[in-house]
Design a protein around this motif. Structure first.
Motif, mmCIF file in Angstrom:
data_model
loop_
_atom_site.group_PDB
_atom_site.id
_atom_site.type_symbol
_atom_site.label_atom_id
_atom_site.label_comp_id
_atom_site.label_asym_id
_atom_site.label_seq_id
_atom_site.Cartn_x
_atom_site.Cartn_y
_atom_site.Cartn_z
ATOM 1 N N CYS A 3 0.859 -1.260 -0.060
ATOM 2 C CA CYS A 3 0.044 0.046 0.050
ATOM 3 C C CYS A 3 0.764 1.283 0.108
ATOM 4 O O CYS A 3 0.294 2.353 -0.080
ATOM 5 C CB CYS A 3 -1.044 0.094 1.211
ATOM 6 N N HIS A 4 2.207 1.154 0.168
ATOM 7 C CA HIS A 4 3.167 2.211 -0.169
ATOM 8 C C HIS A 4 2.848 3.193 1.148
ATOM 9 O O HIS A 4 3.017 4.512 0.855
ATOM 10 C CB HIS A 4 3.032 2.923 -1.368
ATOM 11 N N LYS A 5 2.393 2.819 2.291
ATOM 12 C CA LYS A 5 2.221 3.561 3.381
ATOM 13 C C LYS A 5 3.283 3.334 4.771
ATOM 14 O O LYS A 5 3.609 2.021 4.820
ATOM 15 C CB LYS A 5 0.935 3.690 4.005
ATOM 16 N N LYS A 6 3.737 4.276 5.396
ATOM 17 C CA LYS A 6 4.665 3.845 6.390
ATOM 18 C C LYS A 6 3.743 3.255 7.668
ATOM 19 O O LYS A 6 2.585 3.609 7.790
ATOM 20 C CB LYS A 6 5.118 5.277 7.046
ATOM 21 N N PHE A 7 4.480 2.295 8.263
ATOM 22 C CA PHE A 7 3.908 1.978 9.559
ATOM 23 C C PHE A 7 4.977 1.727 10.606
ATOM 24 O O PHE A 7 6.062 1.366 10.422
ATOM 25 C CB PHE A 7 3.352 0.161 9.241
ATOM 26 N N THR A 8 4.235 1.900 11.861
ATOM 27 C CA THR A 8 5.268 1.859 12.750
ATOM 28 C C THR A 8 4.139 1.233 14.076
ATOM 29 O O THR A 8 3.403 0.956 13.938
ATOM 30 C CB THR A 8 5.561 3.265 13.557
ATOM 31 N N VAL A 9 5.005 0.862 15.128
ATOM 32 C CA VAL A 9 4.450 0.203 16.291
ATOM 33 C C VAL A 9 3.547 0.891 16.856
ATOM 34 O O VAL A 9 2.594 0.560 17.756
ATOM 35 C CB VAL A 9 5.472 -0.450 17.356
#
Length: 246
Positions: A3-9
C-alpha cells in the motif's frame, strides 16, 4: 509494502500520529500514573519540555488509556452512591446560578475495585443510576446504599441495606457507604487541588483517571507504569475528537 504507506508500532495506540518523542511520552505516562492526585497540563509541560496545549492533549490520551473498556462486574459487598461535581452556586457569576452540577455515580466493592460513570443529564428519578448498578453489580450481591428514592426497588435484585443520612445515620453495624464516600473525597480533592475545574464534557475522562489510580493502589509506581503499557491499544484519540462535544 504493497500500500506504500509507512507503518510503526505506534499505529493503533494512543501514541499514533504524535510528533512528541516516545521518551517524553513515557515520562508523561509515568508522571500521570505515579502522582496520587494527578498532574496538571502546566506542570507536565514544564517537566517534559512541551507546550501547555501539547501537554493537555497528551493527558487526554493518557486518560483514554486508563479507561477500563470492559470492567468486571462487582460482587460480594458493594456500596453504591452518587456525587455532584461543580462549584457552589454562591460563587457563580450572575445569570449562571441555576447551572446544574454534573453527577457521577459509582459502585465500590469492599476491598476491591471501583467503577464510576459521569451522568450527562441529571433527571429527577433518574433511571440511569439503576441501570448502571444493574450492569456493574452481580445479581444477588449485598448492596449498601443511602435512602435515595432511586434505590428503593434494589431489593428485588440484591440483598439491599440502607443507611438514612437524613436522620444523621451514617453507620449501622456493617451497613454503611463510607468506602465509596472516601473515594468521592479523593476524586474531588484531586479536581479542586490539581485541576481546579473540569468541563462536563471531559468529566468522564477524569473519572477514568482516578478510578484507574484507585484500582491499582496496591501496586507500586513501577508496576503501575509497566501495567499501563498493556492499555496503549485502548483506542486512538484524535485532537478533533478530544475537543468535540461528546
Amino acid at each position: 509494502k504493497t500500500c506504500h504507506k509507512k507503518f510503526t508500532v505506534t499505529v493503533g495506540t494512543i501514541l499514533e500520529n504524535s510528533k512528541v518523542p516516545l521518551r517524553k511520552w513515557f515520562a508523561a505516562i509515568y508522571l500521570c500514573t505515579a502522582h496520587k492526585k494527578g498532574i496538571s497540563s502546566y506542570q507536565l509541560s514544564r517537566d517534559i519540555g512541551v507546550t501547555q496545549k501539547t501537554a493537555w492533549f497528551m493527558l487526554g490520551r493518557i486518560r483514554e488509556m486508563m479507561k477500563d473498556k470492559a470492567p468486571e462486574r462487582l460482587s460480594g459487598t458493594v456500596e453504591a452512591d452518587e456525587t455532584y461535581i461543580g462549584g457552589r452556586h454562591i460563587n457563580k457569576h450572575k445569570g449562571k446560578e441555576v447551572t446544574e452540577k454534573a453527577m457521577v455515580v459509582g459502585v465500590l466493592e469492599r476491598g476491591g475495585k471501583v467503577i464510576t460513570e459521569a451522568v450527562k443529564k441529571v433527571k429527577k428519578g433518574n433511571n440511569d443510576i439503576v441501570a448502571f448498578v444493574n450492569h456493574n453489580v452481580h445479581l444477588g450481591s449485598e448492596l449498601m446504599t443511602d435512602e435515595a428514592r432511586h434505590y428503593i426497588r434494589m431489593g428485588r435484585r440484591y440483598e439491599h441495606n440502607t443507611v438514612h443520612h437524613a436522620i444523621k445515620e451514617f453507620v449501622r453495624g456493617r451497613v454503611h457507604t463510607q468506602g465509596i464516600e472516601n473515594y468521592w473525597s479523593l476524586l474531588k480533592r484531586g479536581i479542586v487541588g490539581i485541576y481546579h475545574q473540569v468541563s462536563p464534557k471531559h468529566l468522564h475522562r477524569y473519572c477514568d483517571e482516578f478510578a484507574y489510580r484507585y484500582n491499582s493502589r496496591k501496586v507500586n509506581d513501577q508496576e503501575r507504569f509497566i501495567n499501563s503499557f498493556t492499555r496503549l491499544t485502548n483506542g486512538v484519540l484524535t485532537y478533533k475528537q478530544y475537543i468535540a462535544n461528546d
